[in-house]
Design an enzyme around this catalytic site. Structure first.
Site, PDB file in Angstrom:
ATOM      1  N   TYR A  33       0.829  -1.203   0.000  1.00  0.00           N
ATOM      2  CA  TYR A  33       0.000   0.000   0.000  1.00  0.00           C
ATOM      3  C   TYR A  33       0.859   1.247   0.000  1.00  0.00           C
ATOM      4  CZ  TYR A  33       0.812   1.063   4.975  1.00  0.00           C
ATOM      5  OH  TYR A  33       1.378   1.413   6.185  1.00  0.00           O
ATOM      6  N   ARG A  52       8.331   3.867  -4.698  1.00  0.00           N
ATOM      7  CA  ARG A  52       8.302   2.892  -3.599  1.00  0.00           C
ATOM      8  C   ARG A  52       7.252   1.813  -3.850  1.00  0.00           C
ATOM      9  NH1 ARG A  52       7.587   5.022   2.446  1.00  0.00           N
ATOM     10  NH2 ARG A  52       5.486   5.448   1.649  1.00  0.00           N
ATOM     11  N   ARG A 101      -8.814 -20.422  -0.894  1.00  0.00           N
ATOM     12  CA  ARG A 101      -7.708 -20.115   0.011  1.00  0.00           C
ATOM     13  C   ARG A 101      -6.625 -21.162  -0.132  1.00  0.00           C
ATOM     14  NH1 ARG A 101      -5.648 -21.270   5.078  1.00  0.00           N
ATOM     15  NH2 ARG A 101      -4.760 -19.475   6.199  1.00  0.00           N
ATOM     16  N   LYS A 148       6.471  -2.036   1.903  1.00  0.00           N
ATOM     17  CA  LYS A 148       5.310  -1.425   2.555  1.00  0.00           C
ATOM     18  C   LYS A 148       4.093  -2.332   2.381  1.00  0.00           C
ATOM     19  CE  LYS A 148       3.148   3.132   3.182  1.00  0.00           C
ATOM     20  NZ  LYS A 148       3.625   3.375   4.551  1.00  0.00           N
ATOM     21  N   GLU A 180      11.788   2.549  14.399  1.00  0.00           N
ATOM     22  CA  GLU A 180      10.962   3.637  13.872  1.00  0.00           C
ATOM     23  C   GLU A 180       9.702   3.760  14.704  1.00  0.00           C
ATOM     24  OE1 GLU A 180       9.967   2.597   9.807  1.00  0.00           O
ATOM     25  OE2 GLU A 180       9.882   0.474  10.321  1.00  0.00           O
ATOM     26  N   LEU A 205      11.082   1.189   7.186  1.00  0.00           N
ATOM     27  CA  LEU A 205      10.487   1.650   5.935  1.00  0.00           C
ATOM     28  C   LEU A 205      11.291   2.828   5.396  1.00  0.00           C
ATOM     29  CD1 LEU A 205       8.067   1.322   3.983  1.00  0.00           C
ATOM     30  CD2 LEU A 205       6.957   3.151   5.279  1.00  0.00           C
TER      31      LEU A 205
END
Length: 285
Positions: A33, A52, A101, A148, A180, A205
């Site tokens: 995302y 990114r 699944r 991310k 972070e 990140l």
């Protein structure tokens, strides 16, 4: 009026936007995302977020279903359709749905792309005036934090713990060192005005706002040290702050109930925030 969202090539009312229960983003958090800030109806740091996103999807082998130019157009249309002036655009790209699944997956699966807007005040945030309090918290995330992904349960639990303790956020700790924030990069300023932040690696990140701030700090001839620092060093810092796409820069005034510096928002943090916003507005697209 309902918010208009984008889903796999269509612009839909949010109540009409549906994905399969077999989508791997839902079942496995098999997704990446991005969040891009919007000021004055324009995108902030768009190129960095696009780069990114492309890197994250490549690392996981998720196909990008649109080009960079097409993505720019999608975001601009969402801004227009929702009358967004200030806030952000959330983008999520999942590996897609293969109809059941299964841990394994096909390389030919069609990805799912979702975008939606969020209207909020970014410039006039009260956190700028008051600063925020954070607590230290064990970093239990996986070792590819440079990607991310939507695997955010550890961050959610950490932020919940912070709120229960009367703080706004966390600084995550691994092997005694700060990695972070819960959804941000972390910085301290030493007594001799050295700006310290953890170096880029798989452990954090690679913040887009962080990259812009580092460039601005160099233009300001600030002394920068990209190195590990401990939570104890942070307690003794002259200033501390965080950065992210939608906070820009927020001063940290206390860590684990210990006041940082004067216990008020730091001068350098506020200066960097003002310069970043001014520059970002000038370069917005």
């Amino acid at each position: 009026m309902e918010r208009i969202v984008y889903l796999n090539g269509e612009y839909l009312a949010e109540s009409a936007a549906k994905i399969s229960v077999f989508d791997r983003g839902f079942l496995f958090a098999d997704a990446v995302y991005e969040v891009t800030a919007v000021l004055d109806g324009k995108l902030i740091d768009h190129e960095g977020h696009l780069a990114r996103l492309e890197r994250s999807s490549k690392e996981l082998g998720i196909k990008m279903p649109v080009t960079g130019d097409e993505l720019m157009d999608i975001q601009r249309q969402l801004i227009e359709k929702n009358g967004l002036v200030e806030g952000g655009i959330y983008l999520q790209l999942t590996r897609g749905d293969e109809g059941d699944r299964d841990f394994s997956y096909s390389d030919e699966i069609a990805p799912t792309l979702v975008l939606f807007t969020q209207s909020r005040s970014l410039i006039e945030s009260p956190k700028t005036q008051t600063g925020i309090k954070v607590i230290s918290f064990d970093d239990i995330r996986w070792r590819r934090r440079d990607i991310k992904t939507t695997s955010l349960l550890p961050a959610c639990m950490a932020k919940h713990a912070a709120h229960a303790a009367g703080a706004e956020d966390v600084w995550l700790i691994e092997d005694g060192f700060v990695t972070e924030g819960g959804s941000s990069n972390a910085y301290i300023v030493t007594d001799d005005n050295v700006l310290v932040t953890r170096p880029l690696s798989n452990d954090i990140l690679h913040g887009i706002t962080r990259a812009s701030l580092m460039a601005l700090a160099k233009e300001m001839n600030l002394t920068i040290e990209e190195r590990l620092f401990t939570i104890d060093e942070a307690y003794q810092a002259k200033e501390a702050f965080i950065s992210s796409a939608t906070t820009f820069v927020w001063p940290v005034v206390a860590i684990d109930d210990k006041p940082i510096g004067s216990g008020k928002p730091g001068e350098l943090a506020l200066k960097l925030r003002d310069i970043y916003i001014k520059t970002a507005r000038e370069l917005a697209v």
